[in-house]
Design a protein around this motif. Structure first.
Motif, PDB file in Angstrom:
ATOM      1  N   GLU A 150      -5.688   4.652   7.349  1.00  0.00           N
ATOM      2  CA  GLU A 150      -6.324   3.545   8.057  1.00  0.00           C
ATOM      3  C   GLU A 150      -6.517   3.812   9.540  1.00  0.00           C
ATOM      4  N   THR A 151      -5.733   4.718  10.097  1.00  0.00           N
ATOM      5  CA  THR A 151      -5.891   5.103  11.500  1.00  0.00           C
ATOM      6  C   THR A 151      -5.830   6.624  11.581  1.00  0.00           C
ATOM      7  N   ILE A 169       0.834  -1.201   0.000  1.00  0.00           N
ATOM      8  CA  ILE A 169       0.000   0.000   0.000  1.00  0.00           C
ATOM      9  C   ILE A 169       0.870   1.252   0.000  1.00  0.00           C
ATOM     10  N   TYR A 175       0.520   2.260  13.260  1.00  0.00           N
ATOM     11  CA  TYR A 175       0.241   1.643  11.964  1.00  0.00           C
ATOM     12  C   TYR A 175      -0.058   0.167  12.154  1.00  0.00           C
ATOM     13  N   ASP A 208       4.992  -2.640  11.039  1.00  0.00           N
ATOM     14  CA  ASP A 208       3.988  -1.798  11.670  1.00  0.00           C
ATOM     15  C   ASP A 208       4.747  -0.584  12.204  1.00  0.00           C
ATOM     16  N   HIS A 222       1.702  -3.558   7.455  1.00  0.00           N
ATOM     17  CA  HIS A 222       1.525  -3.230   6.037  1.00  0.00           C
ATOM     18  C   HIS A 222       2.877  -3.325   5.348  1.00  0.00           C
ATOM     19  N   ARG A 240      -2.334   5.665   2.118  1.00  0.00           N
ATOM     20  CA  ARG A 240      -3.343   4.698   2.563  1.00  0.00           C
ATOM     21  C   ARG A 240      -3.026   4.168   3.964  1.00  0.00           C
ATOM     22  N   ALA A 241      -1.738   3.936   4.247  1.00  0.00           N
ATOM     23  CA  ALA A 241      -1.350   3.462   5.582  1.00  0.00           C
ATOM     24  C   ALA A 241      -1.745   4.476   6.648  1.00  0.00           C
TER      25      ALA A 241
END
Length: 169
Positions: free
Chosen positions: A12-13, A4, A44, A88, A47, A8-9
């Motif tokens: 996600e949070t 990704i 993270y 992560d 990913h 986008r990473a």
């Protein structure tokens, strides 16, 4: 796991109050992405990226898992994740501020070829995902800052190439 983008990473949070993330690109390096961020609680999920993830911690401490290990990075450390390395990332106590870049395999191969003078230098491999190098970290951070501010792009580009070259050497 699909690779990704950093955008986008991050998405996600969501970020909490007091946190900051600034994504930007460099036209000179075919849209090379950069991230300047301060995280206090942001973490993270695991990913991977199609690119390298190379950067430095300016203050605080980041903890992450990569290559089957739990890793820590603080000021003066350089972080080097390979393409498709699942990782992560989370703040240790108090959070951290860091600067990252996401160079392509092609760019890193080109630099390795230029440094070695060999026809094919292969794909660069960093044996350790984190290394302590105050000078290298400072050079990278200054290049990153110059590119982020956009006031002296040529100086930023030159400093970035010197920083990557030092990491490859």
């Amino acid at each position: 796991m699909d690779a990704i983008t950093q955008e986008r990473a991050l998405a996600e949070t969501p970020l909490n109050a007091g946190e900051r993330a600034h994504l930007f690109t460099s036209r000179r390096f075919d849209g090379l992405e950069f991230l300047a961020a301060t995280f206090r609680t942001h973490a993270y999920a695991p990913h991977a990226h199609e690119t390298y993830a190379i950067g430095t911690i300016e203050c605080g401490c980041e903890v992450w898992h990569a290559r089957g290990r739990k890793l820590y990075a603080g000021p003066g450390d350089i972080v080097m994740n390979h393409p498709l390395d699942v990782h992560d990332g989370a703040p240790s106590e108090g959070g951290y501020r860091y600067r990252m870049s996401y160079p392509s395999v092609a760019l890193m191969r080109e630099l390795a070829h230029s440094l070695s003078g060999r026809e094919t230098a292969g794909t660069p491999f960093f044996h350790e995902p984190v290394t302590h190098d105050r000078e290298g970290a400072a050079l990278f951070a200054e290049a990153h800052r110059l590119l982020e501010e956009g006031q002296d792009a040529l100086a930023g580009e030159e400093a970035l190439l010197r920083a990557y070259a030092a990491m490859l050497a």
